[in-house]
Design a protein around this motif. Structure first.
Motif, PDB file in Angstrom:
ATOM      1  N   GLN A  41       0.827  -1.220   0.000  1.00  0.00           N
ATOM      2  CA  GLN A  41       0.000   0.000   0.000  1.00  0.00           C
ATOM      3  C   GLN A  41       0.856   1.262   0.000  1.00  0.00           C
ATOM      4  OE1 GLN A  41      -3.311  -1.354   3.025  1.00  0.00           O
ATOM      5  NE2 GLN A  41      -3.689   0.767   2.448  1.00  0.00           N
ATOM      6  N   VAL A  42       1.910   1.260   0.823  1.00  0.00           N
ATOM      7  CA  VAL A  42       2.723   2.478   0.946  1.00  0.00           C
ATOM      8  C   VAL A  42       3.521   2.726  -0.341  1.00  0.00           C
ATOM      9  CG1 VAL A  42       4.622   3.567   2.214  1.00  0.00           C
ATOM     10  CG2 VAL A  42       2.772   2.468   3.461  1.00  0.00           C
ATOM     11  N   ARG A  43       4.022   1.659  -0.956  1.00  0.00           N
ATOM     12  CA  ARG A  43       4.723   1.887  -2.232  1.00  0.00           C
ATOM     13  C   ARG A  43       3.785   2.558  -3.230  1.00  0.00           C
ATOM     14  NH1 ARG A  43       6.638  -2.580  -6.536  1.00  0.00           N
ATOM     15  NH2 ARG A  43       4.383  -2.879  -6.521  1.00  0.00           N
ATOM     16  N   ALA A  44       2.564   2.026  -3.335  1.00  0.00           N
ATOM     17  CA  ALA A  44       1.615   2.580  -4.309  1.00  0.00           C
ATOM     18  C   ALA A  44       1.258   4.027  -3.953  1.00  0.00           C
ATOM     19  CB  ALA A  44       0.365   1.712  -4.362  1.00  0.00           C
ATOM     20  N   ALA A  45       1.032   4.279  -2.679  1.00  0.00           N
ATOM     21  CA  ALA A  45       0.620   5.632  -2.271  1.00  0.00           C
ATOM     22  C   ALA A  45       1.767   6.636  -2.441  1.00  0.00           C
ATOM     23  CB  ALA A  45       0.129   5.617  -0.828  1.00  0.00           C
ATOM     24  N   LEU A  46       2.990   6.193  -2.136  1.00  0.00           N
ATOM     25  CA  LEU A  46       4.154   7.075  -2.297  1.00  0.00           C
ATOM     26  C   LEU A  46       4.390   7.372  -3.783  1.00  0.00           C
ATOM     27  CD1 LEU A  46       6.639   8.517  -1.054  1.00  0.00           C
ATOM     28  CD2 LEU A  46       7.831   6.325  -1.100  1.00  0.00           C
ATOM     29  N   GLU A  47       4.295   6.346  -4.622  1.00  0.00           N
ATOM     30  CA  GLU A  47       4.493   6.565  -6.060  1.00  0.00           C
ATOM     31  C   GLU A  47       3.382   7.444  -6.634  1.00  0.00           C
ATOM     32  OE1 GLU A  47       5.114   2.671  -7.801  1.00  0.00           O
ATOM     33  OE2 GLU A  47       7.128   2.490  -6.911  1.00  0.00           O
ATOM     34  N   ALA A  48       2.154   7.270  -6.128  1.00  0.00           N
ATOM     35  CA  ALA A  48       1.042   8.117  -6.595  1.00  0.00           C
ATOM     36  C   ALA A  48       1.255   9.569  -6.163  1.00  0.00           C
ATOM     37  CB  ALA A  48      -0.277   7.595  -6.031  1.00  0.00           C
ATOM     38  N   THR A  49       1.740   9.758  -4.931  1.00  0.00           N
ATOM     39  CA  THR A  49       2.022  11.113  -4.437  1.00  0.00           C
ATOM     40  C   THR A  49       3.074  11.772  -5.329  1.00  0.00           C
ATOM     41  OG1 THR A  49       1.455  10.439  -2.194  1.00  0.00           O
ATOM     42  CG2 THR A  49       2.800  12.415  -2.415  1.00  0.00           C
ATOM     43  N   HIS A  50       4.076  10.997  -5.689  1.00  0.00           N
ATOM     44  CA  HIS A  50       5.133  11.480  -6.591  1.00  0.00           C
ATOM     45  C   HIS A  50       4.536  11.871  -7.952  1.00  0.00           C
ATOM     46  CE1 HIS A  50       8.899  11.921  -8.573  1.00  0.00           C
ATOM     47  NE2 HIS A  50       9.000  10.698  -9.054  1.00  0.00           N
ATOM     48  N   ARG A  51       3.732  10.975  -8.494  1.00  0.00           N
ATOM     49  CA  ARG A  51       3.130  11.233  -9.814  1.00  0.00           C
ATOM     50  C   ARG A  51       2.222  12.471  -9.788  1.00  0.00           C
ATOM     51  NH1 ARG A  51      -0.877   6.898 -12.837  1.00  0.00           N
ATOM     52  NH2 ARG A  51      -2.001   8.413 -14.113  1.00  0.00           N
ATOM     53  N   LEU A  52       1.514  12.678  -8.686  1.00  0.00           N
ATOM     54  CA  LEU A  52       0.580  13.807  -8.590  1.00  0.00           C
ATOM     55  C   LEU A  52       1.263  15.088  -8.092  1.00  0.00           C
ATOM     56  CD1 LEU A  52      -2.510  11.927  -7.079  1.00  0.00           C
ATOM     57  CD2 LEU A  52      -2.197  12.670  -9.453  1.00  0.00           C
ATOM     58  N   GLY A  53       2.574  15.041  -7.965  1.00  0.00           N
ATOM     59  CA  GLY A  53       3.311  16.241  -7.556  1.00  0.00           C
ATOM     60  C   GLY A  53       3.071  16.629  -6.105  1.00  0.00           C
ATOM     61  N   GLY A  54       2.731  15.666  -5.267  1.00  0.00           N
ATOM     62  CA  GLY A  54       2.450  15.965  -3.852  1.00  0.00           C
ATOM     63  C   GLY A  54       3.666  16.572  -3.168  1.00  0.00           C
ATOM     64  N   ALA A  55       3.419  17.578  -2.326  1.00  0.00           N
ATOM     65  CA  ALA A  55       4.530  18.276  -1.661  1.00  0.00           C
ATOM     66  C   ALA A  55       5.121  17.455  -0.521  1.00  0.00           C
ATOM     67  CB  ALA A  55       4.063  19.637  -1.154  1.00  0.00           C
ATOM     68  N   ASN A  56       4.326  16.526   0.038  1.00  0.00           N
ATOM     69  CA  ASN A  56       4.781  15.711   1.176  1.00  0.00           C
ATOM     70  C   ASN A  56       4.143  14.330   1.094  1.00  0.00           C
ATOM     71  OD1 ASN A  56       5.757  18.106   3.129  1.00  0.00           O
ATOM     72  ND2 ASN A  56       3.785  18.663   2.236  1.00  0.00           N
ATOM     73  N   TYR A  57       4.773  13.386   1.774  1.00  0.00           N
ATOM     74  CA  TYR A  57       4.160  12.082   2.001  1.00  0.00           C
ATOM     75  C   TYR A  57       4.124  11.861   3.508  1.00  0.00           C
ATOM     76  CZ  TYR A  57       2.770   7.309   1.925  1.00  0.00           C
ATOM     77  OH  TYR A  57       2.037   6.165   2.153  1.00  0.00           O
ATOM     78  N   VAL A  58       2.932  11.526   4.051  1.00  0.00           N
ATOM     79  CA  VAL A  58       2.743  11.435   5.504  1.00  0.00           C
ATOM     80  C   VAL A  58       2.586   9.987   5.954  1.00  0.00           C
ATOM     81  CG1 VAL A  58       1.083  11.953   7.371  1.00  0.00           C
ATOM     82  CG2 VAL A  58       1.781  13.762   5.792  1.00  0.00           C
ATOM     83  N   LEU A  59       3.152   9.682   7.127  1.00  0.00           N
ATOM     84  CA  LEU A  59       2.897   8.392   7.782  1.00  0.00           C
ATOM     85  C   LEU A  59       2.345   8.684   9.172  1.00  0.00           C
ATOM     86  CD1 LEU A  59       6.212   7.756   6.467  1.00  0.00           C
ATOM     87  CD2 LEU A  59       4.873   5.666   6.423  1.00  0.00           C
ATOM     88  N   TRP A  60       1.092   8.325   9.364  1.00  0.00           N
ATOM     89  CA  TRP A  60       0.532   8.388  10.714  1.00  0.00           C
ATOM     90  C   TRP A  60       0.386   6.940  11.175  1.00  0.00           C
ATOM     91  CZ3 TRP A  60      -4.815   7.103  12.203  1.00  0.00           C
ATOM     92  CH2 TRP A  60      -4.977   7.181  13.601  1.00  0.00           C
ATOM     93  N   GLY A  61       1.062   6.592  12.262  1.00  0.00           N
ATOM     94  CA  GLY A  61       1.062   5.200  12.726  1.00  0.00           C
ATOM     95  C   GLY A  61      -0.172   4.894  13.550  1.00  0.00           C
ATOM     96  N   GLY A  62      -1.297   4.821  12.876  1.00  0.00           N
ATOM     97  CA  GLY A  62      -2.588   4.675  13.558  1.00  0.00           C
ATOM     98  C   GLY A  62      -2.660   3.532  14.557  1.00  0.00           C
ATOM     99  N   ARG A  63      -2.080   2.403  14.221  1.00  0.00           N
ATOM    100  CA  ARG A  63      -2.059   1.289  15.184  1.00  0.00           C
ATOM    101  C   ARG A  63      -0.629   0.796  15.427  1.00  0.00           C
ATOM    102  NH1 ARG A  63      -7.488  -0.032  16.108  1.00  0.00           N
ATOM    103  NH2 ARG A  63      -8.783   0.666  14.376  1.00  0.00           N
ATOM    104  N   GLU A  64       0.345   1.689  15.143  1.00  0.00           N
ATOM    105  CA  GLU A  64       1.739   1.338  15.425  1.00  0.00           C
ATOM    106  C   GLU A  64       1.986   1.634  16.900  1.00  0.00           C
ATOM    107  OE1 GLU A  64       2.394  -0.328  13.099  1.00  0.00           O
ATOM    108  OE2 GLU A  64       2.418   0.663  11.143  1.00  0.00           O
ATOM    109  N   GLY A  65       1.590   0.702  17.731  1.00  0.00           N
ATOM    110  CA  GLY A  65       1.684   0.847  19.170  1.00  0.00           C
ATOM    111  C   GLY A  65       1.182  -0.448  19.778  1.00  0.00           C
TER     112      GLY A  65
END
Ligand code: XUL
Ligand code: CO
Length: 437
Positions: free
Chosen positions: A170-194
């Motif tokens: 999922q993250v590879r796809a979302a990061l590559e999509a952010t890149h393709r769409l010229g996104g200024a940032n890529y965010v990681l919120w660790g919703g259940r990383e705990g």
């Protein structure tokens, strides 16, 4: 499938503080120059896809109350397209420059790897077209590694490496999509990383896996030539009892541990700061001091409830302190003010979505004007500078000189027979001064 859900709402323009128009900005005058930049350049407002177009108005005691025309179909490719169209119609009428998404917000619902790739690919192609037609840009993208039941025990920190691998997909796809769409940032919120309980948790292993995941994301960013910023969004708890990205200082320690402090910055959310028992401005000042300030999720909590209520910000006084810290930090580079905020469950109309955003935008805009006035006035900053002036003098410089030891400084205190006297911090006077703005 199209929708005219927002057709009755005019484009929101600046009308000034005296206007009676409820669909107008009173303070956000996007082309007004403040401290050398336009308000639009300073504030970089964004609308979030999740609360505004995906959340149905449900709470833990009852189902959704909203009747958005796209909601019933949003799990299908056609319905998801209708939702994306509606979102761009809304953002265009609000006249803000940016938006943000999770992969699952913009995509039809997928349950297997093949559909995941296909549905998200269609969504990204459509978003590319919508961005080109409207001029609206992507502030950041992210992947949702917390809603699907398979992430109940976390994404990167899941005890099962197959879940880690799903997350990587999922993250590879979302990061590559952010890149393709010229996104200024890529965010990681660790919703259940705990974790919920240490009885079943190997914390060392989970932290190492989280560090590994983040290192892989950074490595992939460079591999594909993405030049935007990678941001972690701290939150102390909720949904899990204890989250590893507790607050900005904890995130910094984590980044240091895994050698990523020059690669990753933070996305600070107001309500997450208050949940961590900090003020919003404390988190911004901490990030600035540590050199990891990235972006803002604008909202507010509730001082009585103590959970993540994600309301639109409405306190100019609180936002002035936060905006002052942002300006002192040099302002945004890649970041902006994303409204990670939702209208209340009873606010069921299309108009309510506008009132929430208009109020939030005007609150932030007025706060920027206040912060600018405080800086231009100069008395508060002059007091701060004078309070620390000794550090620019001979003794301050000696203390920081390479080779000066603890004993050298102690000997100096003895030789000079030092007798430092307390000085007033003038807190009340400074607070009175701040209040005048
Ligand atoms: C949850 C939260 C998220 C992140 C993106 O509290 O803030 O919406 O902003 O995953
Ligand atoms: Co957020």
């Amino acid at each position: 499938m199209a929708t005219d859900y927002f057709a009755d709402i005019p484009t929101i323009t600046y009308r000034g503080p005296e206007t009676d128009d409820e669909f107008a900005y009173r303070w956000y005058d996007k082309d007004r120059v403040v401290l050398g930049k336009t308000m639009a350049e300073h504030l970089r407002f964004a609308v979030c896809m999740w609360h505004t177009f995906c959340w149905p108005g449900s709470d833990v005691f009852g189902p959704g109350t909203f009747q958005r025309p796209w909601a019933a179909h949003a799990h299908t490719p056609e319905g998801a397209a209708m939702k994306r169209d509606a979102a761009f119609d809304f953002i265009r009428r609000l006249d803000v420059p940016f938006y943000c998404w999770h992969d699952v917000d913009v995509s039809a619902h997928a349950t297997n790897v093949a559909d995941c790739g296909r549905f998200f690919g269609e969504a990204v192609a459509h978003l590319e077209q919508l961005q080109a037609d409207s001029g609206i840009a992507l502030l950041w993208g992210t992947a949702n590694l917390f809603s699907d039941p398979r992430y109940a025990a976390g994404g990167a920190t899941n005890p099962d490496p197959e879940v880690f691998a799903w997350g990587a997909m999922q993250v590879r796809a979302a990061l590559e999509a952010t890149h393709r769409l010229g996104g200024a940032n890529y965010v990681l919120w660790g919703g259940r990383e705990g974790y919920e309980t240490l009885v079943n948790t190997d914390m060392k292993r989970e932290l190492d896996n989280l560090g590994r995941f983040l290192a892989l994301v950074v490595e992939h960013k460079h591999k594909i030539g993405y030049t935007g910023a990678i941001l972690i969004e701290p939150k102390p708890f909720e949904p899990t009892k204890h989250q590893y990205d507790f607050d900005t200082a904890t995130v910094y320690g984590f980044l240091k541990r895994y050698g990523l402090e020059d690669e990753v910055r933070v996305n600070i959310e107001a309500n997450h700061a208050t949940l961590a028992s900090h003020t919003f401005e404390h988190e911004i000042a901490t990030a600035s001091a540590l050199g990891i300030f990235g972006s803002i999720d604008a909202n507010r909590g509730d001082y009585q409830n103590g959970w993540d209520t994600d309301q639109f910000p409405n306190s100019v006084e609180e936002l002035t302190r936060a905006t002052l810290e942002i300006v002192r930090a040099g302002g945004f580079t890649t970041g902006g003010f994303n409204f990670d905020a939702k209208v209340r469950r009873q606010s069921i109309d299309a108009a309510d979505l506008f009132h929430g955003h208009i109020g939030g935008i005007d609150t932030v805009a007025k706060s920027l004007l206040n912060a600018a006035a405080i800086i231009e006035d100069g008395r508060i900053d002059a007091f701060r500078a004078q309070r620390y002036a000794g550090w620019d003098g001979e003794l301050g410089r000696t203390i920081h000189t390479e080779g000066t030891g603890l004993a050298d400084i102690a000997d100096l205190a003895i030789a000079r027979n030092l007798d430092p006297q307390p000085r007033s911090g003038r807190q009340e006077w400074l607070e009175n001064l701040l209040n005048r703005f």
